[in-house]
Design a protein around this motif. Sequence first.
Motif, PDB file in Angstrom:
ATOM      1  N   THR A 102       0.819  -1.240   0.217  1.00 33.87           N
ATOM      2  CA  THR A 102      -0.123   0.026   0.045  1.00 33.87           C
ATOM      3  C   THR A 102       0.945   1.223   0.097  1.00 33.87           C
ATOM      4  O   THR A 102       0.599   2.229  -0.679  1.00 33.87           O
ATOM      5  CB  THR A 102      -0.965  -0.092   1.071  1.00 33.87           C
ATOM      6  OG1 THR A 102      -0.201  -0.381   2.416  1.00 33.87           O
ATOM      7  CG2 THR A 102      -2.055  -1.144   0.902  1.00 33.87           C
ATOM      8  N   GLU A 103       1.939   1.181   0.810  1.00 30.82           N
ATOM      9  CA  GLU A 103       2.937   2.380   0.865  1.00 30.82           C
ATOM     10  C   GLU A 103       3.613   2.653  -0.467  1.00 30.82           C
ATOM     11  O   GLU A 103       3.805   3.581  -0.876  1.00 30.82           O
ATOM     12  CB  GLU A 103       3.905   2.027   1.915  1.00 30.82           C
ATOM     13  CG  GLU A 103       3.359   2.270   3.366  1.00 30.82           C
ATOM     14  CD  GLU A 103       4.435   1.817   4.374  1.00 30.82           C
ATOM     15  OE1 GLU A 103       5.810   1.665   4.018  1.00 30.82           O
ATOM     16  OE2 GLU A 103       4.211   1.588   5.841  1.00 30.82           O
ATOM     17  N   LEU A 104       3.879   1.455  -1.199  1.00 33.49           N
ATOM     18  CA  LEU A 104       4.569   1.555  -2.394  1.00 33.49           C
ATOM     19  C   LEU A 104       3.734   1.999  -3.554  1.00 33.49           C
ATOM     20  O   LEU A 104       4.191   2.925  -4.332  1.00 33.49           O
ATOM     21  CB  LEU A 104       4.944  -0.005  -2.932  1.00 33.49           C
ATOM     22  CG  LEU A 104       5.710  -0.025  -4.052  1.00 33.49           C
ATOM     23  CD1 LEU A 104       6.994   0.701  -4.280  1.00 33.49           C
ATOM     24  CD2 LEU A 104       5.956  -1.352  -4.696  1.00 33.49           C
ATOM     25  N   ALA A 105       2.384   1.776  -3.594  1.00 34.66           N
ATOM     26  CA  ALA A 105       1.564   2.238  -4.498  1.00 34.66           C
ATOM     27  C   ALA A 105       1.392   3.810  -4.279  1.00 34.66           C
ATOM     28  O   ALA A 105       1.471   4.527  -5.411  1.00 34.66           O
ATOM     29  CB  ALA A 105       0.123   1.648  -4.402  1.00 34.66           C
ATOM     30  N   SER A 106       1.373   4.454  -3.008  1.00 35.98           N
ATOM     31  CA  SER A 106       1.525   5.740  -2.926  1.00 35.98           C
ATOM     32  C   SER A 106       2.670   6.471  -3.221  1.00 35.98           C
ATOM     33  O   SER A 106       2.849   7.427  -3.643  1.00 35.98           O
ATOM     34  CB  SER A 106       1.334   5.851  -1.221  1.00 35.98           C
ATOM     35  OG  SER A 106       0.068   5.251  -1.014  1.00 35.98           O
ATOM     36  N   HIS A 146      -1.809  -9.377   3.718  1.00 36.38           N
ATOM     37  CA  HIS A 146      -0.317  -9.206   3.704  1.00 36.38           C
ATOM     38  C   HIS A 146       0.119  -7.857   3.650  1.00 36.38           C
ATOM     39  O   HIS A 146      -0.339  -6.894   3.003  1.00 36.38           O
ATOM     40  CB  HIS A 146       0.168  -9.846   2.629  1.00 36.38           C
ATOM     41  CG  HIS A 146      -0.490 -11.577   2.441  1.00 36.38           C
ATOM     42  ND1 HIS A 146       0.170 -12.400   3.148  1.00 36.38           N
ATOM     43  CD2 HIS A 146      -1.449 -11.688   2.034  1.00 36.38           C
ATOM     44  CE1 HIS A 146      -0.353 -13.564   2.939  1.00 36.38           C
ATOM     45  NE2 HIS A 146      -1.664 -13.173   2.437  1.00 36.38           N
ATOM     46  N   THR A 147       1.271  -7.557   4.186  1.00 36.03           N
ATOM     47  CA  THR A 147       2.052  -6.352   4.192  1.00 36.03           C
ATOM     48  C   THR A 147       2.848  -6.130   3.035  1.00 36.03           C
ATOM     49  O   THR A 147       2.727  -5.245   2.363  1.00 36.03           O
ATOM     50  CB  THR A 147       2.440  -5.993   5.732  1.00 36.03           C
ATOM     51  OG1 THR A 147       1.841  -5.884   6.644  1.00 36.03           O
ATOM     52  CG2 THR A 147       3.025  -4.461   5.661  1.00 36.03           C
ATOM     53  N   SER A 148       3.977  -6.892   3.153  1.00 38.44           N
ATOM     54  CA  SER A 148       4.973  -6.832   2.153  1.00 38.44           C
ATOM     55  C   SER A 148       4.540  -7.128   0.730  1.00 38.44           C
ATOM     56  O   SER A 148       3.669  -7.680   0.604  1.00 38.44           O
ATOM     57  CB  SER A 148       6.129  -7.805   2.613  1.00 38.44           C
ATOM     58  OG  SER A 148       6.994  -8.123   1.424  1.00 38.44           O
ATOM     59  N   ILE A 149       4.986  -6.098  -0.154  1.00 42.43           N
ATOM     60  CA  ILE A 149       4.757  -6.360  -1.542  1.00 42.43           C
ATOM     61  C   ILE A 149       4.991  -7.782  -1.983  1.00 42.43           C
ATOM     62  O   ILE A 149       4.167  -8.309  -2.909  1.00 42.43           O
ATOM     63  CB  ILE A 149       5.391  -5.090  -2.482  1.00 42.43           C
ATOM     64  CG1 ILE A 149       5.111  -5.391  -3.999  1.00 42.43           C
ATOM     65  CG2 ILE A 149       6.974  -5.114  -1.998  1.00 42.43           C
ATOM     66  CD1 ILE A 149       3.720  -5.072  -4.312  1.00 42.43           C
ATOM     67  N   VAL A 150       6.024  -8.215  -1.739  1.00 42.09           N
ATOM     68  CA  VAL A 150       6.549  -9.515  -2.055  1.00 42.09           C
ATOM     69  C   VAL A 150       5.468 -10.516  -1.617  1.00 42.09           C
ATOM     70  O   VAL A 150       4.846 -11.606  -2.231  1.00 42.09           O
ATOM     71  CB  VAL A 150       7.879  -9.982  -1.799  1.00 42.09           C
ATOM     72  CG1 VAL A 150       8.371 -11.358  -2.021  1.00 42.09           C
ATOM     73  CG2 VAL A 150       8.914  -8.892  -2.397  1.00 42.09           C
ATOM     74  N   ASP A 151       5.019 -10.548  -0.277  1.00 43.03           N
ATOM     75  CA  ASP A 151       4.391 -11.562   0.329  1.00 43.03           C
ATOM     76  C   ASP A 151       2.907 -11.466  -0.169  1.00 43.03           C
ATOM     77  O   ASP A 151       2.204 -12.419  -0.619  1.00 43.03           O
ATOM     78  CB  ASP A 151       4.219 -11.446   1.806  1.00 43.03           C
ATOM     79  CG  ASP A 151       5.427 -11.651   2.625  1.00 43.03           C
ATOM     80  OD1 ASP A 151       6.349 -12.423   1.800  1.00 43.03           O
ATOM     81  OD2 ASP A 151       5.558 -11.203   3.888  1.00 43.03           O
ATOM     82  N   GLY A 203      -2.365   0.287  -8.600  1.00 43.06           N
ATOM     83  CA  GLY A 203      -1.606   1.400  -8.601  1.00 43.06           C
ATOM     84  C   GLY A 203      -0.110   0.936  -8.696  1.00 43.06           C
ATOM     85  O   GLY A 203       1.097   1.430  -8.053  1.00 43.06           O
ATOM     86  N   LEU A 204       0.246  -0.537  -8.812  1.00 38.42           N
ATOM     87  CA  LEU A 204       1.486  -1.088  -8.622  1.00 38.42           C
ATOM     88  C   LEU A 204       2.037  -1.575  -9.938  1.00 38.42           C
ATOM     89  O   LEU A 204       1.389  -2.232 -10.946  1.00 38.42           O
ATOM     90  CB  LEU A 204       1.374  -2.613  -7.956  1.00 38.42           C
ATOM     91  CG  LEU A 204       1.059  -2.452  -6.432  1.00 38.42           C
ATOM     92  CD1 LEU A 204       0.703  -3.648  -5.869  1.00 38.42           C
ATOM     93  CD2 LEU A 204       1.888  -1.427  -5.445  1.00 38.42           C
ATOM     94  N   SER A 235       6.574  -9.197 -13.706  1.00 37.43           N
ATOM     95  CA  SER A 235       7.607  -8.662 -12.874  1.00 37.43           C
ATOM     96  C   SER A 235       6.886  -7.546 -12.227  1.00 37.43           C
ATOM     97  O   SER A 235       6.492  -6.720 -12.915  1.00 37.43           O
ATOM     98  CB  SER A 235       8.676  -8.121 -13.748  1.00 37.43           C
ATOM     99  OG  SER A 235      10.071  -7.954 -13.047  1.00 37.43           O
ATOM    100  N   VAL A 236       7.150  -7.365 -10.882  1.00 36.98           N
ATOM    101  CA  VAL A 236       6.533  -6.315 -10.162  1.00 36.98           C
ATOM    102  C   VAL A 236       7.460  -5.439  -9.500  1.00 36.98           C
ATOM    103  O   VAL A 236       8.576  -5.957  -8.951  1.00 36.98           O
ATOM    104  CB  VAL A 236       5.678  -6.734  -9.041  1.00 36.98           C
ATOM    105  CG1 VAL A 236       5.191  -5.851  -8.292  1.00 36.98           C
ATOM    106  CG2 VAL A 236       4.637  -7.776  -9.395  1.00 36.98           C
ATOM    107  N   TYR A 237       7.209  -4.193  -9.244  1.00 37.25           N
ATOM    108  CA  TYR A 237       8.141  -3.072  -8.970  1.00 37.25           C
ATOM    109  C   TYR A 237       8.090  -3.321  -7.578  1.00 37.25           C
ATOM    110  O   TYR A 237       6.914  -2.820  -6.911  1.00 37.25           O
ATOM    111  CB  TYR A 237       7.971  -1.909  -9.597  1.00 37.25           C
ATOM    112  CG  TYR A 237       8.927  -0.665  -9.039  1.00 37.25           C
ATOM    113  CD1 TYR A 237      10.323  -0.780  -9.141  1.00 37.25           C
ATOM    114  CD2 TYR A 237       8.463   0.280  -8.233  1.00 37.25           C
ATOM    115  CE1 TYR A 237      11.259   0.126  -8.597  1.00 37.25           C
ATOM    116  CE2 TYR A 237       9.142   1.204  -7.783  1.00 37.25           C
ATOM    117  CZ  TYR A 237      10.679   1.183  -7.983  1.00 37.25           C
ATOM    118  OH  TYR A 237      11.456   2.316  -7.303  1.00 37.25           O
ATOM    119  N   ALA A 238       9.452  -3.529  -6.692  1.00 39.65           N
ATOM    120  CA  ALA A 238       9.029  -3.529  -5.154  1.00 39.65           C
ATOM    121  C   ALA A 238       9.837  -2.602  -4.550  1.00 39.65           C
ATOM    122  O   ALA A 238      10.459  -2.802  -3.389  1.00 39.65           O
ATOM    123  CB  ALA A 238       9.520  -5.071  -4.780  1.00 39.65           C
ATOM    124  N   GLY A 239       9.915  -1.327  -5.185  1.00 39.09           N
ATOM    125  CA  GLY A 239      10.569  -0.227  -4.506  1.00 39.09           C
ATOM    126  C   GLY A 239      12.240  -0.173  -5.029  1.00 39.09           C
ATOM    127  O   GLY A 239      12.897  -0.964  -5.625  1.00 39.09           O
TER     128      GLY A 239
END
Length: 296
Positions: A102-106, A146-151, A203-204, A235-239
């Motif tokens: 959620t933070e990453l999307a922001s 789940h919190t982590s983008i990976v999880d 938004g990811l 492939s997902v952007y994880a920060g």
Amino acid sequence: MTQTANYRIIHETAYRYSEPVALCQNQLRMRPRNQAKLKCHSCEVEIDPAPASILRHPDYYGNMVDSFSIESLHQSLLVRVTSRVTVSAPDAENLASAPAWTELASMVRRGDKPVDWDAREFVFESPRIELSPKFADYAREIMQPHTSIVDAVDALTKHIHNDFRYDTQATDVNTTTEDAFLMKAGVCQDFAHVQIACLRSLGLPTRYISGYLRTYPPEGEPRLVGSDESHAWISVYAGSEVGWVDFDPTNAVRAGTDHIPMCLGRDYDDISPMRGIVMGGGQPELKVSVDVLPLD
């Protein structure tokens, strides 16, 4: 120590035409691109009949493109691409530092860091990906605990695998992502497009990856040369600290050294392995053979 695997890949595409072809022009996106997870040691492209001209150039996303033209009468076409590559596994410790999704999307929406701006182009619609609340709602329900983008993406990857039916007859190359989502069936291309639509709708930033998958013959049986296939995953952007992480919804796994990435784009339309036009030819017959040979 980083886990790696070495491969030789032979990808053959053969056309036979019922009538002579006077002219064909094609683009190939079959060359491996050097990236964080893959090093290309060599790549040879063979084309028969020999082209009148062939040009090589990078496309917008950095994929190497071979554009060729055959200007003599022919009733068959063979394209063989032979590559030798090394694939590296993701760094588990690095993945553990991934931010909350959620933070990453922001952060991406705000463009907090320069690298986030580079990722933002993969959060919008593309020719095969339509953003929609139905995709967002489907993903949010699975990812919310789940919190982590990976999880969170791991959970969505496994859910799509379980919720969808792998069926080579259900879809074709022109099936829309929405139709595949409604049918809950398709092949790797459809699974990848659905997951991309879900994640971008939240938004990811998410990319489409084309490549190959190492397969294992049944115990006690020899591997069959040419029986492997092209594959697709996401492939997902994880920060900015973690970068891009690959997931395979068709097989419910995070991509490792069995996954050999070749090209990347927004969706299949950006990186189809071979596309072109022909003058003449009548009814073509197509045969594709892929051999992924481990060298370890």
